[in-house]
Design a protein around this motif. Structure first.
Motif, short mmCIF file in Angstrom:
data_model
loop_
_atom_site.label_atom_id
_atom_site.label_comp_id
_atom_site.label_asym_id
_atom_site.label_seq_id
_atom_site.Cartn_x
_atom_site.Cartn_y
_atom_site.Cartn_z
N MET A 26 0.78 -1.15 -0.14
CA MET A 26 0.05 -0.18 -0.03
C MET A 26 0.82 1.21 -0.18
SD MET A 26 -3.15 -1.14 2.49
CE MET A 26 -3.94 0.48 2.58
N GLU A 27 1.96 1.34 0.63
CA GLU A 27 3.02 2.36 0.79
C GLU A 27 3.79 2.49 -0.49
OE1 GLU A 27 5.26 1.50 4.38
OE2 GLU A 27 3.64 2.72 5.52
N SER A 28 3.82 1.62 -1.26
CA SER A 28 4.65 1.67 -2.47
C SER A 28 3.95 2.86 -3.35
CB SER A 28 4.76 0.37 -3.31
OG SER A 28 3.24 0.07 -3.91
N GLY A 29 2.63 3.00 -3.52
CA GLY A 29 1.90 4.10 -4.32
C GLY A 29 1.86 3.49 -5.59
N GLU A 30 2.04 2.19 -5.89
CA GLU A 30 1.75 1.61 -7.24
C GLU A 30 0.20 1.12 -7.36
OE1 GLU A 30 4.91 -1.14 -7.81
OE2 GLU A 30 6.62 0.35 -7.70
N LEU A 31 -0.39 0.85 -6.38
CA LEU A 31 -1.81 0.69 -6.51
C LEU A 31 -2.78 1.54 -6.83
CD1 LEU A 31 -2.00 -1.75 -3.14
CD2 LEU A 31 -1.44 -2.69 -5.31
N ASN A 32 -3.74 1.17 -7.93
CA ASN A 32 -4.88 1.67 -8.32
C ASN A 32 -5.83 1.93 -7.03
OD1 ASN A 32 -6.73 -0.33 -8.55
ND2 ASN A 32 -6.12 -0.52 -10.54
#
Length: 81
Positions: A26-32
């Protein structure tokens, strides 16, 4: 075996490991947004599971503590053993 059944059989450590992986994802910023919400939901369920495992362990410890209070047996404790 369903995913829900598998999650109920997780140990505390396994649940915590999965929860940490979800947080990193979730913290990666890669999820829509849709996937972020799904991961949040899965993480919330794992958090409840881990909390339940901790509560169960605390209850067991309290029972053991009460039994020990009735019949105390003291032994020398060496943390290096």
């Amino acid at each position: 075996m369903t995913k829900k059944t598998k999650d109920k059989e997780l140990s505390f450590e396994e649940g915590l490991e999965k929860l940490e992986a979800i947080v990193e994802e979730m913290e990666s910023g890669e999820l829509n947004l849709d996937n972020l919400v799904k991961r949040y939901e899965a993480g919330s369920k794992l958090l409840v599971h881990c909390d339940k495992k901790i509560s169960e362990a605390e209850a067991k410890i309290e029972i053991l503590r009460n039994q020990d209070a009735e019949n105390p047996e003291f032994e020398n404790f060496d943390p290096d053993e």
